[in-house]
Write a protein that holds these residues in place. Structure first.
Motif, PDB file in Angstrom:
ATOM      1  N   GLU A 219     -11.827  37.215 -25.371  1.00 31.52           N
ATOM      2  CA  GLU A 219     -11.511  37.337 -26.786  1.00 31.52           C
ATOM      3  C   GLU A 219     -11.205  38.787 -27.152  1.00 31.52           C
ATOM      4  N   ALA A 220     -10.364  38.951 -28.170  1.00 33.93           N
ATOM      5  CA  ALA A 220     -10.068  40.260 -28.744  1.00 33.93           C
ATOM      6  C   ALA A 220     -10.610  40.290 -30.164  1.00 33.93           C
ATOM      7  N   TYR A 221     -11.030  41.472 -30.605  1.00 38.54           N
ATOM      8  CA  TYR A 221     -11.630  41.616 -31.926  1.00 38.54           C
ATOM      9  C   TYR A 221     -11.017  42.811 -32.645  1.00 38.54           C
ATOM     10  N   ASN A 222     -10.398  42.544 -33.800  1.00 39.07           N
ATOM     11  CA  ASN A 222      -9.849  43.618 -34.620  1.00 39.07           C
ATOM     12  C   ASN A 222     -10.972  44.462 -35.217  1.00 39.07           C
ATOM     13  N   VAL A 223     -10.706  45.757 -35.377  1.00 37.70           N
ATOM     14  CA  VAL A 223     -11.667  46.664 -36.001  1.00 37.70           C
ATOM     15  C   VAL A 223     -10.955  47.464 -37.089  1.00 37.70           C
ATOM     16  N   GLY A 224     -11.514  47.461 -38.287  1.00 35.17           N
ATOM     17  CA  GLY A 224     -10.963  48.248 -39.381  1.00 35.17           C
ATOM     18  C   GLY A 224     -11.945  48.275 -40.534  1.00 35.17           C
ATOM     19  N   ASP A 225     -11.773  49.223 -41.424  1.00 39.85           N
ATOM     20  CA  ASP A 225     -12.616  49.262 -42.622  1.00 39.85           C
ATOM     21  C   ASP A 225     -12.552  47.916 -43.334  1.00 39.85           C
ATOM     22  N   ARG A 226     -13.699  47.427 -43.764  1.00 42.64           N
ATOM     23  CA  ARG A 226     -13.701  46.150 -44.470  1.00 42.64           C
ATOM     24  C   ARG A 226     -13.091  46.284 -45.862  1.00 42.64           C
ATOM     25  N   ARG A 227     -13.109  47.487 -46.403  1.00 42.10           N
ATOM     26  CA  ARG A 227     -12.424  47.756 -47.667  1.00 42.10           C
ATOM     27  C   ARG A 227     -11.183  48.586 -47.365  1.00 42.10           C
ATOM     28  N   LEU A 228     -10.022  48.045 -47.662  1.00 39.88           N
ATOM     29  CA  LEU A 228      -8.769  48.763 -47.451  1.00 39.88           C
ATOM     30  C   LEU A 228      -8.446  49.603 -48.671  1.00 39.88           C
ATOM     31  N   VAL A 229      -7.900  50.790 -48.436  1.00 40.03           N
ATOM     32  CA  VAL A 229      -7.441  51.622 -49.542  1.00 40.03           C
ATOM     33  C   VAL A 229      -5.992  52.017 -49.299  1.00 40.03           C
ATOM     34  N   THR A 230      -5.235  52.136 -50.379  1.00 33.44           N
ATOM     35  CA  THR A 230      -3.860  52.604 -50.286  1.00 33.44           C
ATOM     36  C   THR A 230      -3.860  54.100 -49.972  1.00 33.44           C
ATOM     37  N   LEU A 231      -2.684  54.648 -49.727  1.00 31.74           N
ATOM     38  CA  LEU A 231      -2.582  56.078 -49.449  1.00 31.74           C
ATOM     39  C   LEU A 231      -3.061  56.891 -50.652  1.00 31.74           C
ATOM     40  N   GLU A 232      -2.652  56.483 -51.851  1.00 37.21           N
ATOM     41  CA  GLU A 232      -3.110  57.204 -53.036  1.00 37.21           C
ATOM     42  C   GLU A 232      -4.616  57.073 -53.221  1.00 37.21           C
ATOM     43  N   GLU A 233      -5.152  55.886 -53.022  1.00 42.75           N
ATOM     44  CA  GLU A 233      -6.599  55.705 -53.136  1.00 42.75           C
ATOM     45  C   GLU A 233      -7.337  56.546 -52.111  1.00 42.75           C
ATOM     46  N   MET A 234      -6.760  56.688 -50.907  1.00 44.63           N
ATOM     47  CA  MET A 234      -7.379  57.521 -49.888  1.00 44.63           C
ATOM     48  C   MET A 234      -7.495  58.966 -50.363  1.00 44.63           C
ATOM     49  N   VAL A 235      -6.433  59.481 -50.985  1.00 49.24           N
ATOM     50  CA  VAL A 235      -6.471  60.845 -51.525  1.00 49.24           C
ATOM     51  C   VAL A 235      -7.551  60.956 -52.593  1.00 49.24           C
ATOM     52  N   ASP A 236      -7.662  59.946 -53.442  1.00 47.59           N
ATOM     53  CA  ASP A 236      -8.690  59.961 -54.493  1.00 47.59           C
ATOM     54  C   ASP A 236     -10.092  59.935 -53.893  1.00 47.59           C
ATOM     55  N   VAL A 237     -10.284  59.144 -52.826  1.00 51.49           N
ATOM     56  CA  VAL A 237     -11.598  59.073 -52.180  1.00 51.49           C
ATOM     57  C   VAL A 237     -11.945  60.423 -51.546  1.00 51.49           C
ATOM     58  N   ILE A 238     -10.949  61.070 -50.940  1.00 53.50           N
ATOM     59  CA  ILE A 238     -11.174  62.410 -50.387  1.00 53.50           C
ATOM     60  C   ILE A 238     -11.576  63.377 -51.495  1.00 53.50           C
ATOM     61  N   ALA A 239     -10.857  63.329 -52.617  1.00 55.84           N
ATOM     62  CA  ALA A 239     -11.164  64.225 -53.733  1.00 55.84           C
ATOM     63  C   ALA A 239     -12.586  64.004 -54.239  1.00 55.84           C
ATOM     64  N   ASP A 240     -13.009  62.749 -54.313  1.00 52.07           N
ATOM     65  CA  ASP A 240     -14.376  62.455 -54.734  1.00 52.07           C
ATOM     66  C   ASP A 240     -15.381  63.040 -53.747  1.00 52.07           C
TER      67      ASP A 240
END
Length: 329
Positions: A219-240
């Motif tokens: 079996e193969a298993y995908n790995v990624g953040d369970r909460r996805l953020v857009t590019l703009e949201e990523m910048v906002d999260v960094i700023a926070d």
């Protein structure tokens, strides 16, 4: 399982994997060429065997020396390397191969294990080292794992998307952190809503352990953040995480082109959404770190390092020209 062999183990994903295994009471041995500083050199809990994973005899010697219950293959970049490894470690309780979300060959939202088609891989691509063949090589490695499982070998794979976090030598996220730390206005290509799924490195490490302990062979298993953020949201999260306010300025293709730029000049921009389903992995009991916390740790690491993401820099002068154009509209 309590005895692990990590092929790799000193740079990024492997480094965090070793730490995760130690936190979960594993005896850990790392096997690598010794080309990079070993962060565990002073840790008596971690043994080190020096050798080249492309040397079959060196791998066999490591296997006989360690007698591992679980093998984690962090540096298998060609399907032939995976084929050799699954045969050498055919009798271990778990062999876990790091594949990639790039192994998927079609654009779907989301991309699902066993449903979304994988890349094809030609004989030429299988031995190539270029960026263009990366996805096909990883996909072929997955197929090697599946075939090995059909022969009774406890082999499985994990497919991370873009990985970020402390000790990330690619510096992809560091570019954006550096921008937020140094500028009040951040140019984001497009409308800021594009999505390129990311995975926090500590979560990738824990996923590998969970798959070894709870996953099914073949079996193969995908790995990624369970909460996805857009590019703009990523910048906002960094700023926070930084504790500052920034203005995100959207720039379309026309405004970027006027300054000699294109959206693809901005690292982590992707026109078509790249989203992996992580439900299969979550059913094994795996959990992801909240994005805000993952970003806080990533920012702390950035500040303690000399990483600035400059190799991904499209040029602040060009960005300033874009800002000037947008200010006149």
């Amino acid at each position: 399982m309590d005895n692990a062999l990590v092929i790799g183990g000193t740079r990024f994903i492997g480094r965090h994997l070793v730490s995760d295994l130690l936190d979960n009471d594993y005896d850990v041995t790392i096997f690598n060429r010794g080309n990079h500083d070993n962060p565990f050199s002073d840790d008596p809990r971690v043994q080190h065997i020096q050798g080249d994973r492309t040397d079959d005899e060196a791998l066999r010697t490591a296997k006989l020396t360690v007698e591992p219950d679980a093998v984690f293959d962090c540096v298998a970049y060609k399907p032939g390397e995976v084929a050799t490894a699954v045969d050498i470690f055919a009798d271990v309780d778990a062999y876990v191969y790091i594949s990639s979300g790039a192994a998927y060959g079609v654009e779907e939202v989301p991309k699902r294990e066993g449903v979304t088609t994988l890349c094809e891989c030609t004989d030429e691509q299988a031995t190539d080292d270029s960026h263009d063949s990366y996805g096909p090589r990883k996909a072929e490695g997955d197929r090697v794992v599946f075939e090995a499982a059909s022969r009774g070998i406890n082999a499985m794979s994990v497919r991370p998307c873009i990985v970020y976090g402390p000790h990330d030598y690619t510096e992809r996220l560091d570019y954006w952190i550096d921008r937020v730390l140094n500028y009040d206005r951040i140019v984001v290509p497009g409308d800021g809503t594009n999505i390129w799924h990311r995975a926090y490195v500590e979560d990738v490490a824990s996923a590998m352990r969970v798959v070894a302990e709870e996953g099914e062979a073949g079996e193969a298993y995908n790995v990624g953040d369970r909460r996805l953020v857009t590019l703009e949201e990523m910048v906002d999260v960094i700023a926070d995480a930084v504790g500052t306010d920034v203005e995100v300025v959207h720039a379309g293709e026309r405004e970027l082109a006027a300054s000699g730029l294109s959206p693809d000049d901005f690292i982590l921009y992707r026109d078509y959404p790249h989203v992996l389903s992580t439900e299969k992995l979550a059913r094994l009991g795996w959990e992801s770190t909240p994005v805000d916390e993952a970003m806080r740790r990533s920012v702390e690491s950035h500040r303690e390092s000399d990483r600035d993401g400059s190799e991904h820099d499209p040029g602040r002068d060009a960005e300033e020209r874009v800002l000037s154009i947008l200010d006149t509209l």
